[in-house]
Design an enzyme around this catalytic site. Sequence first.
Site, mmCIF file in Angstrom:
data_model
loop_
_atom_site.group_PDB
_atom_site.id
_atom_site.type_symbol
_atom_site.label_atom_id
_atom_site.label_comp_id
_atom_site.label_asym_id
_atom_site.label_seq_id
_atom_site.Cartn_x
_atom_site.Cartn_y
_atom_site.Cartn_z
ATOM 1 N N HIS B 134 0.802 -1.209 -0.064
ATOM 2 C CA HIS B 134 -0.094 -0.106 -0.014
ATOM 3 C C HIS B 134 1.029 1.250 0.049
ATOM 4 O O HIS B 134 2.149 1.074 0.468
ATOM 5 C CB HIS B 134 -0.783 0.060 1.232
ATOM 6 C CG HIS B 134 -1.936 1.047 1.539
ATOM 7 N ND1 HIS B 134 -1.723 2.460 1.618
ATOM 8 C CD2 HIS B 134 -3.204 0.870 1.230
ATOM 9 C CE1 HIS B 134 -2.735 3.060 1.860
ATOM 10 N NE2 HIS B 134 -3.786 2.303 1.466
ATOM 11 N N ASP B 210 3.255 -4.537 8.022
ATOM 12 C CA ASP B 210 1.745 -3.674 7.627
ATOM 13 C C ASP B 210 0.797 -4.912 7.845
ATOM 14 O O ASP B 210 0.368 -5.459 6.885
ATOM 15 C CB ASP B 210 1.898 -2.996 6.488
ATOM 16 C CG ASP B 210 0.674 -2.381 6.022
ATOM 17 O OD1 ASP B 210 -0.145 -2.085 7.085
ATOM 18 O OD2 ASP B 210 0.443 -1.889 5.055
ATOM 19 N N GLN B 213 -4.424 -5.368 7.077
ATOM 20 C CA GLN B 213 -5.746 -6.051 6.418
ATOM 21 C C GLN B 213 -5.868 -7.494 7.027
ATOM 22 O O GLN B 213 -6.471 -8.188 6.613
ATOM 23 C CB GLN B 213 -5.154 -6.273 4.910
ATOM 24 C CG GLN B 213 -5.493 -5.224 3.989
ATOM 25 C CD GLN B 213 -6.684 -4.489 3.748
ATOM 26 O OE1 GLN B 213 -7.908 -5.314 4.173
ATOM 27 N NE2 GLN B 213 -6.917 -3.245 3.602
ATOM 28 N N LYS B 236 -10.569 -0.278 10.261
ATOM 29 C CA LYS B 236 -10.895 -1.316 9.463
ATOM 30 C C LYS B 236 -11.288 -2.687 10.373
ATOM 31 O O LYS B 236 -11.600 -4.026 9.756
ATOM 32 C CB LYS B 236 -9.535 -1.837 8.678
ATOM 33 C CG LYS B 236 -9.204 -0.922 7.908
ATOM 34 C CD LYS B 236 -7.908 -1.423 6.802
ATOM 35 C CE LYS B 236 -7.168 -0.361 6.241
ATOM 36 N NZ LYS B 236 -7.916 0.340 5.052
ATOM 37 N N CYS B 378 -4.796 2.692 -3.681
ATOM 38 C CA CYS B 378 -3.669 3.177 -3.067
ATOM 39 C C CYS B 378 -2.395 2.162 -3.236
ATOM 40 O O CYS B 378 -1.683 1.818 -2.450
ATOM 41 C CB CYS B 378 -3.758 3.616 -1.385
ATOM 42 S SG CYS B 378 -5.215 4.653 -1.195
HETATM 43 C C1 LIG Z 1 -2.432 -2.805 3.586
HETATM 44 C C2 LIG Z 1 -2.811 -1.531 4.074
HETATM 45 N N1 LIG Z 1 -1.926 -0.755 4.669
HETATM 46 C C3 LIG Z 1 -2.126 0.512 5.203
HETATM 47 C C4 LIG Z 1 -3.228 1.100 5.118
HETATM 48 C C5 LIG Z 1 -3.470 2.636 5.337
HETATM 49 O O1 LIG Z 1 -4.493 2.624 6.454
HETATM 50 P P1 LIG Z 1 -5.023 3.955 6.902
HETATM 51 O O2 LIG Z 1 -5.656 4.738 5.894
HETATM 52 O O3 LIG Z 1 -5.919 3.540 7.826
HETATM 53 O O4 LIG Z 1 -3.889 4.741 7.473
HETATM 54 C C6 LIG Z 1 -4.249 0.339 4.224
HETATM 55 C C7 LIG Z 1 -5.611 1.066 4.174
HETATM 56 O O5 LIG Z 1 -6.163 0.772 3.134
HETATM 57 C C8 LIG Z 1 -3.933 -1.013 3.865
HETATM 58 O O6 LIG Z 1 -4.888 -1.566 3.060
#
Ligand SMILES: Cc1ncc(COP(=O)(O)O)c(C=O)c1O
Lengths: 147, 419
Positions: B134, B210, B213, B236, B378
């Site tokens: 992401h 990270d 998910q 989430k 993203c």
């Molecule tokens: C794999 C992953 N990392 C990071 C994020 C970032 O999360 P946030 O927008 O809540 O900071 C997301 C959110 O879509 C994600 O799916």
Amino acid sequence: MPGIEDLYREIILDHYRTPRNRGELPPPAVYSEGNNPLCGDDIRIYLDVADGVVRDVKFSGQGCSISQSSTSMMTVAVKGKTVAEVQAFVRRFKHMMTLTNESETVDESVKLGDIEALQGVVKFPVRIKCATLGWNTLLEALTEAIK
Amino acid sequence: MVTTLTEASHNMSFDSAVIRRDFPLLAKQIDGKPLVYLDSANTSQKPNAVIDAMANFMRESYAPINRSAYTLAANATEQYEGARAAVAKFINAKSAREIVFTKNATEALNLIVSSWGRANLKTGDVVLLTHMEHHANIVPWQMLQQERGIELRWVPLTSDFQLDLTSLTSLLSGVKVFSFTSMSNVLGTINPVEKLCAAAHAAGAISIVDACQSVPHSPSDVQSWGADFATFSGHKMCGPSGVGVLWGREELLEAMPPFLGGGNMITDVRLDGFTCAELPAKFEAGTPPIAEVVGLGAAVEYLTNIGMANVRQHEISLSSYVLDLLTNRFGDDITIHGPRNPELRGATFSFAFRGIHPHDISQILDQSNVCVRAGHHCAKPLMKIIGANATTRASFYLYNTTTDADTLADALDSASDIF
Ligand SMILES: Cc1ncc(COP(=O)(O)O)c(C=O)c1O
């Protein structure tokens, strides 16, 4: 919820399925690139301006039905217009898309023709960006061309 | 991390149709039709348990934390710290001191890069990422790259959307950090977290997971992962937006310089300098999202009661149903960008359908109240690699049923009618 038929009018689908003026133009034509960071769509507008008149215009890139058809219809409409006419035309379109502010003068006598079909996009505010992508890119190319 | 049928403490009482009733927004009808919410990879809906906990807290207990002697404030602090302890337990952290509340996962990743990264990386040092990250796990590193001249390396993908680990050892050679997603938010691919952390350590690198998910969807155990840092977002996982989590091994957090400066993160401020507070306050400058943290605590309790192994089991079954349904019904007209084996993936499906642009698909699905995301999710570098400008993404969670999947398939048919 507004009806989907307000968005996907036949003329719009027609320009999406059979886009007009797709392609590129070699220099001395100029081009500008626009993209919609929300969806990753991108578009290139090629513009050939001579003696203050748009001699030719083409576009390439990827996008949804609304951005592609809006751009296709736009290219048909602006070909042969003077720079000033194009600028007034874009303002008139953006006015229809509710994107002009009160201080801007919009010539209501400018006729949008087929492009009126895009009026329904206004009911789907997220899609206004799709409809205007090609037009904003055209303005940039125009600035480049008359520099 | 892959929970198999035999491992899961399979709870026969898990019923997504019943769970759904805990989520008031999912009972909403638009134009007389039920809502089919398939955008939980983006953000999840909230159960009454969370909504009520936050509302009750604001009605009955709201006060500043860590600052005042009065009873109300002491009780608010207790609830805030209670949530921290609950989160620590939820991911099996060694202690609550290892849990730092941030704004979201993005801020947590930026915190690591900015604090640990600046303190430990210099020009020429290598950070290994993967092609399925992401933007939140790419851009902060690129910012450090611009500032410090670090080198970024990438683990590529296989043709079946897994990380290609054949050259992992050589990719890891000389690497200081390996930072990767536990599950792709686009492909649904679940990565072998333990194995990747072990490989990072064997190469002398630290590992950052990270876990945005995976924490909402499966049991998490940061100690058995062998990770050094993990990040995730409250919104989430049935919690509110505005709060995220950074977990880090205490020794690492202890040695790191602060991230944001201000109130709460100090024990002393003088005209000639300051002294940092202990963990975790050191990384929680300013007034935190108090009610949101309490809400996240309630979300963790809610998920714990349901059982994360049950959630994972449900999503494996649902994935299997969705994959069969979409491929049987649409055949070559649909391309699902992600693994076929439900055991190796989460219930997040990105797809291309009959050449119709994702924006148009999502617009038409909206006519059936089917909420999906269209775009690059993203993860633009990944999109380029899979050869798509945009995809449509339907993502399922514990409250989604096979009926939701059926409605999705029917609505896709209506998209073909228009185009
Ligand atoms: C794999 C992953 N990392 C990071 C994020 C970032 O999360 P946030 O927008 O809540 O900071 C997301 C959110 O879509 C994600 O799916």
